[in-house]
Motif scaffolding. Sequence first.
Motif, PDB file in Angstrom:
ATOM      1  N   ILE A  90       0.836  -1.206   0.000  1.00  0.00           N
ATOM      2  CA  ILE A  90       0.000   0.000   0.000  1.00  0.00           C
ATOM      3  C   ILE A  90       0.866   1.249   0.000  1.00  0.00           C
ATOM      4  CG2 ILE A  90      -1.754   1.298   1.261  1.00  0.00           C
ATOM      5  CD1 ILE A  90      -2.733  -1.396   2.373  1.00  0.00           C
ATOM      6  N   ARG A  91       1.916   1.236   0.802  1.00  0.00           N
ATOM      7  CA  ARG A  91       2.831   2.379   0.863  1.00  0.00           C
ATOM      8  C   ARG A  91       3.430   2.655  -0.517  1.00  0.00           C
ATOM      9  NH1 ARG A  91       6.569   0.812   5.059  1.00  0.00           N
ATOM     10  NH2 ARG A  91       5.187   1.733   6.626  1.00  0.00           N
ATOM     11  N   ALA A  92       3.851   1.597  -1.205  1.00  0.00           N
ATOM     12  CA  ALA A  92       4.459   1.758  -2.531  1.00  0.00           C
ATOM     13  C   ALA A  92       3.454   2.305  -3.537  1.00  0.00           C
ATOM     14  CB  ALA A  92       5.025   0.422  -3.007  1.00  0.00           C
ATOM     15  N   LEU A  93       2.219   1.821  -3.467  1.00  0.00           N
ATOM     16  CA  LEU A  93       1.213   2.314  -4.412  1.00  0.00           C
ATOM     17  C   LEU A  93       0.856   3.769  -4.121  1.00  0.00           C
ATOM     18  CD1 LEU A  93      -0.610   1.707  -6.809  1.00  0.00           C
ATOM     19  CD2 LEU A  93      -2.384   1.003  -5.183  1.00  0.00           C
ATOM     20  N   ASN A  94       0.754   4.116  -2.847  1.00  0.00           N
ATOM     21  CA  ASN A  94       0.482   5.511  -2.500  1.00  0.00           C
ATOM     22  C   ASN A  94       1.549   6.431  -3.092  1.00  0.00           C
ATOM     23  OD1 ASN A  94      -1.783   4.798  -1.027  1.00  0.00           O
ATOM     24  ND2 ASN A  94      -0.759   4.889   0.960  1.00  0.00           N
ATOM     25  N   GLU A  95       2.807   6.037  -2.948  1.00  0.00           N
ATOM     26  CA  GLU A  95       3.903   6.838  -3.487  1.00  0.00           C
ATOM     27  C   GLU A  95       3.847   6.880  -5.018  1.00  0.00           C
ATOM     28  OE1 GLU A  95       7.456   5.166  -1.879  1.00  0.00           O
ATOM     29  OE2 GLU A  95       7.008   5.798   0.187  1.00  0.00           O
ATOM     30  N   LYS A  96       3.524   5.757  -5.630  1.00  0.00           N
ATOM     31  CA  LYS A  96       3.443   5.688  -7.087  1.00  0.00           C
ATOM     32  C   LYS A  96       2.359   6.618  -7.625  1.00  0.00           C
ATOM     33  CE  LYS A  96       2.311   2.420 -10.805  1.00  0.00           C
ATOM     34  NZ  LYS A  96       2.245   0.992 -11.187  1.00  0.00           N
ATOM     35  N   ILE A  97       1.173   6.547  -7.028  1.00  0.00           N
ATOM     36  CA  ILE A  97       0.072   7.370  -7.523  1.00  0.00           C
ATOM     37  C   ILE A  97       0.357   8.854  -7.291  1.00  0.00           C
ATOM     38  CG2 ILE A  97      -2.401   7.865  -7.314  1.00  0.00           C
ATOM     39  CD1 ILE A  97      -2.827   4.959  -6.534  1.00  0.00           C
ATOM     40  N   HIS A  98       1.027   9.171  -6.202  1.00  0.00           N
ATOM     41  CA  HIS A  98       1.376  10.566  -5.930  1.00  0.00           C
ATOM     42  C   HIS A  98       2.181  11.170  -7.078  1.00  0.00           C
ATOM     43  CE1 HIS A  98       3.733  13.758  -3.562  1.00  0.00           C
ATOM     44  NE2 HIS A  98       2.510  14.209  -3.736  1.00  0.00           N
TER      45      HIS A  98
END
Length: 221
Positions: free
Chosen positions: A190-198
Amino acid sequence: MSYRATVLTDRLYEYMLAQSLREPEVLRELREENLRLKEVNMQIAAEQGQFMGLLVELMGARKVLEVGTFTGYSALAMALALPEDGRLVTCDVSEEWTATARRFWRKAGVEGRIDLRLGPAVETLDGLIAAGEAASFDFAFIDADKTGYDAYYERSLELLRPGGLIAIDNVFWDGAVADPAKHDPDTEAIRALNEKIHGDTRVTLTMVPVGDGLTLALKRG
């Protein structure tokens, strides 16, 4: 005015529900049935279901995609907001949980709007793309296994039309994403996806503090 969100105390939360929640009886019955399940934490909150139904109605959505059905609460909340000829495709792997979903969809009179696909979600999404359904969905909701989120996001983005909206659940992960001591696979995913979408210029986004955190990502044209 305030520069940050007001802390939602128990008293304020109850006030919010009392003054804003319009939960149909069939959704309330399903939510109460889910309270008896040990997996009850897999169900979204009633106010989140109402919020997503509002988004579906606001967009004039006619075609919705869902990854992760559980017992069908979120699908039902969105299906009730669709027009009679609307279509919701939802993906899950559990026949047991989705049997409950089917029962309540039938009771609500929206079973005909919902296309349940049992099987691994990536295979279902790839099948929709292969069938020529890319860029045809108005709205997508992702709430399934967290380590699969990136794959679901990419395929949902491909299936959405320009101007379509993705809603991604559990982006706070009960606060674990902001805890540097947490490194379990779900939190890291989830952390990685949050950063990716940002940093993803394909979308316009906001992260909404509803439920366990909900990211809204609008697909740019």
